[in-house]
Design a protein around this motif. Sequence first.
Motif, PDB file in Angstrom:
ATOM      1  N   SER A   1      -0.823   6.770   8.350  1.00  0.00           N
ATOM      2  CA  SER A   1       0.616   6.539   8.204  1.00  0.00           C
ATOM      3  C   SER A   1       1.101   5.637   9.326  1.00  0.00           C
ATOM      4  O   SER A   1       0.418   5.441  10.337  1.00  0.00           O
TER       5      SER A   1
ATOM      6  N   SER B   1      -2.453   8.520   1.892  1.00  0.00           N
ATOM      7  CA  SER B   1      -3.305   9.666   1.606  1.00  0.00           C
ATOM      8  C   SER B   1      -4.642   9.179   1.052  1.00  0.00           C
ATOM      9  O   SER B   1      -4.681   8.420   0.088  1.00  0.00           O
TER      10      SER B   1
ATOM     11  N   ASN C   1       3.630   6.591   4.220  1.00  0.00           N
ATOM     12  CA  ASN C   1       2.778   7.781   4.264  1.00  0.00           C
ATOM     13  C   ASN C   1       1.609   7.602   3.310  1.00  0.00           C
ATOM     14  O   ASN C   1       1.799   7.560   2.099  1.00  0.00           O
TER      15      ASN C   1
ATOM     16  N   TRP D   1       6.682   6.152   0.657  1.00  0.00           N
ATOM     17  CA  TRP D   1       7.437   5.678   1.802  1.00  0.00           C
ATOM     18  C   TRP D   1       8.825   6.311   1.815  1.00  0.00           C
ATOM     19  O   TRP D   1       9.319   6.808   0.811  1.00  0.00           O
TER      20      TRP D   1
ATOM     21  N   SER E   1      -1.515   0.483   8.812  1.00  0.00           N
ATOM     22  CA  SER E   1      -1.555   1.742   9.557  1.00  0.00           C
ATOM     23  C   SER E   1      -2.769   1.786  10.471  1.00  0.00           C
ATOM     24  O   SER E   1      -3.725   1.010  10.322  1.00  0.00           O
TER      25      SER E   1
ATOM     26  N   THR F   1       8.941   4.292   7.055  1.00  0.00           N
ATOM     27  CA  THR F   1       7.693   5.036   7.224  1.00  0.00           C
ATOM     28  C   THR F   1       6.862   4.936   5.954  1.00  0.00           C
ATOM     29  O   THR F   1       7.364   5.205   4.858  1.00  0.00           O
TER      30      THR F   1
ATOM     31  N   SER G   1       5.114   4.109  11.143  1.00  0.00           N
ATOM     32  CA  SER G   1       6.568   3.972  11.161  1.00  0.00           C
ATOM     33  C   SER G   1       6.924   2.746  11.978  1.00  0.00           C
ATOM     34  O   SER G   1       6.305   2.475  13.011  1.00  0.00           O
TER      35      SER G   1
ATOM     36  N   GLY H   1       0.006   7.606  -1.771  1.00  0.00           N
ATOM     37  CA  GLY H   1       0.947   7.372  -0.695  1.00  0.00           C
ATOM     38  C   GLY H   1       2.360   7.134  -1.187  1.00  0.00           C
ATOM     39  O   GLY H   1       2.622   7.080  -2.394  1.00  0.00           O
TER      40      GLY H   1
END
Length: 220
Positions: free
Chosen positions: A104, A86, A84, A166, A133, A82, A106, A164
């Motif tokens: 994000s 921002s 993530n 992971w 993403s 994953t 996955s 970000g």
Amino acid sequence: MKKGVLCGACLLLAYVGAWGDVISQTNAFSHAVPGTTNLVFNQFDDSLGVLQSVEFIMSGFQQANASVENGTNISDVIITLTLNGSLAGTNSLPGLAPLVALPSLSTNSPPLAAADGTPNGGPDFYNFGLLTSAAANDSDFVSGAFLSSYVGLGTYLFTVAVGGGWNFSGVGAAVIGVSGFAGEGEVIVNYTFAIPEVSFGWILAPMLGGIIWLRRRTVR
């Protein structure tokens, strides 16, 4: 015999109305994680009309090259990776709350063999390649007393902070490789404004404040 003549006047009146319009500015950003980008926007030129509101729209996505490697002696494990992201936007002028977008993604590896002791290769290793993403966005308006700060012939800054990280799941230990982690997107500023316009209309108005009757006597 009495005859009457109705006399009046038509008066041309002017009244002020308005109709709205929108002009937009767009600036793109692209930066490695973590980092910040300053975007320059022009203030609203009030020779165009009267500013009603300012809308900010920030949207973007994040991408990275990624790989996973099984770090256990368990076979046929599927590792979920994953990313993530921002995106945080702040404005140098007042009246706008910070904008936050959270792109994000996955993704799963195929079943991996137990760790074989060979890094970055073998049946315990999987290279996802470039992961991207879906886009995320946030928006808000400036209105009321703050609008005066946005009127003029100058510029102001909108700052986008890209962050970000992971994580992984599906196995107790793994080696994650991530490179080229970056965020990209754009910020749009919409100025909604009113354009005053003068319209004209005719009305029938009585002359001299009333109706004038002209009376003529007929002599027989």
